[in-house]
Scaffold this active site. Structure first.
Site, PDB file in Angstrom:
ATOM      1  CD  GLU A 204      -2.790  -1.344   2.414  1.00 12.63           C
ATOM      2  OE1 GLU A 204      -2.913  -0.373   3.162  1.00 12.63           O
ATOM      3  OE2 GLU A 204      -3.419  -2.413   2.599  1.00 12.63           O
ATOM      4  CD  GLU A 311      -4.187  -8.120   1.659  1.00 11.94           C
ATOM      5  OE1 GLU A 311      -5.093  -7.484   2.243  1.00 11.94           O
ATOM      6  OE2 GLU A 311      -3.004  -7.732   1.670  1.00 11.94           O
TER       7      GLU A 311
END
Ligand code: G3I
Length: 413
Positions: A204, A311
């Protein structure tokens, strides 16, 4: 085409891109409120395959009856010719029901949901606690399951000691912090050498909005993008064979993906040893489309890199943007209600259409669900405390319509 809610860091804090709430779902929710956390998912999934009654289960029933759970194929066998498939899990769950048996039957890869991050591993500079991570590795090795390393550098789990120091001399301070970063990455990758097949080296690092390319994290504020190069080069030096990934959420959003691709291209131009892109895929029943996911995979392929879905979960709540600021969240759905059954059906359809995309791309080498069964999902507490049902197995471990939709083309969700 419904406009998607404008992503902001708050809205995307943990990787959900928003779209306008499906008004039909809102209308159907009615007095939903009964979905108390942990309460609604207790039902078994086994529908009475012999009786003419519709599926009896509450937590996984859908508009059509479900096949006999005993006939469920192994996911790792079913998808072996395409990609590794598995789940995020922490070590204390591996011995619990239904997690244990589902992992052994279905997983060819697992990811530590939390225990292989700098918090908790990095106690202080040069001091590590590998206890929980090693327990997960031991479980995986005992059961012949591969392990994805997640995640070496993530702004949300970078202990403050990395950044301790006197900033009056920024040259000296940056050298000190860089040394801590490179030492951490070197020591952790060395510790797990031969025990993990890949690492999410950075997680991220992309800006959620067009005002910048990079997230303005502590790491970025100190080093600009150099911290990414430092981490990847240290990881490669510590383990020449492990595959190195940059992991990100909302990669299906073309604007954010454009920023990520700019970051990746810069890495390639500088000779940074990156092997692939991880697509977190925290999505919902209304978003994204197969075409959006296809475009994300293709953009990575165009750079000659590997795709991992890292994920995946499919929230049954297609919340509006305001929900990520705490207001306007859809009410909880109650298993057994028509709205819940509709959500299970649309969830199954979403899983099917996206798995069809994954199997169509040979660049996709691993697909990981962010959790095993609906009894444990981070989405029970994000964006609000509200029971969610985002995974392939219900709380009792029974295959949901979503499971059957990805393993049986003849199954009608
Ligand atoms: O294990 C400790 C426990 O000993 C302690 O008593 C307790 C209270 O402090 O904390 C426990 O650790 C928690 C850990 O999960 C295990 O439950 C951490 O506080 C908590 O922050 C951690 O949350 C995880 C989070 O990442 C941070 O690591 C979530 O479970 C996990 O789902 C989430 O996963 C992230 C991905 O890594 C990156 N993409 C987004 C995704 C969702 O946020």
């Amino acid at each position: 085409m419904m406009p998607s809610g404008k992503p902001t860091d708050q809205m995307n804090r943990r990787g959900l891109l928003l779209s306008v709430a499906a008004s039909g779902l809102v209308a159907a929710c009615g007095g939903g409120g009964g979905g108390s956390s942990g309460g609604g998912g207790g039902g078994s999934s086994s529908s009475s395959s012999s009786s003419s009654s519709s599926a009896s289960s509450s937590s996984s029933s859908s508009s059509s009856s479900l096949p006999d759970p005993a006939t469920a194929p192994s996911l790792k066998t079913q998808f072996a010719s395409h990609f590794k498939i598995g789940f995020a899990v922490d070590p204390w769950l591996t011995s619990q029901s239904p997690t244990h048996d589902l992992l052994l039957k279905h997983a060819s890869t697992i990811t530590a949901e939390s225990v292989m991050k700098a918090n908790p591993i990095g106690v202080s500079a040069g001091v590590y606690d590998f206890t929980q991570a090693d327990a997960l590795i031991a479980f995986a090795q005992a059961n012949g399951i591969n392990v994805r390393g997640h995640a070496l550098v993530w702004h949300q789990t970078s202990p403050s000691w990395f950044f301790d120091g006197d900033r009056s001399d920024m040259t000296a301070y940056k050298a000190l912090v860089r040394s801590r970063l490179e030492t951490y990455v070197t020591d952790v990758v060395t510790h797990f050498k031969g025990k993990v097949y890949c690492w999410d080296v950075v997680n991220e690092v992309t800006s959620d909005d067009a005002s910048a390319t990079y997230r303005n994290s502590d790491w970025y504020q100190i080093f600009g993008s150099d911290f990414i190069d430092y981490a990847f080069r240290a990881a490669r030096a510590a383990d020449p064979s492990v595959k190195l990934f940059i992991n990100e959420y909302s990669t299906e959003d073309a604007a954010k993906r454009g920023r990520l691709m700019t970051i990746v291209q810069g890495m390639l131009d500088r000779g940074v040893p990156v092997d692939g892109v991880g697509h977190q895929m925290h999505i919902n029943t209304g978003y994204p489309s197969a075409a959006q996911v296809e475009a994300a995979l293709s953009d990575v392929e165009a750079k000659g890199l590997i795709n991992h879905v890292t994920e995946m979960d499919v929230s049954i709540y297609n919340d509006s943007g305001s929900c990520y600021s705490g207001t306007g969240c859809l009410p909880a759905l109650t298993p057994g209600t028509a709205a819940f059954n509709t959500a299970m059906t649309t969830q199954a359809q979403k899983y099917r259409e996206l798995f069809n995309v994954f199997t169509a791309h040979t660049s996709v080498q691993a697909v990981t669900m962010w959790g095993v069964a609906d009894n444990h999902t981070w989405l029970d507490n994000y964006p609000v405390a509200r029971k969610n049902y985002p995974l392939l197995f219900d709380a009792a471990g029974g295959p949901k319509a979503a499971f059957w939709a990805i393993v049986d083309p003849g199954f009608t969700p």
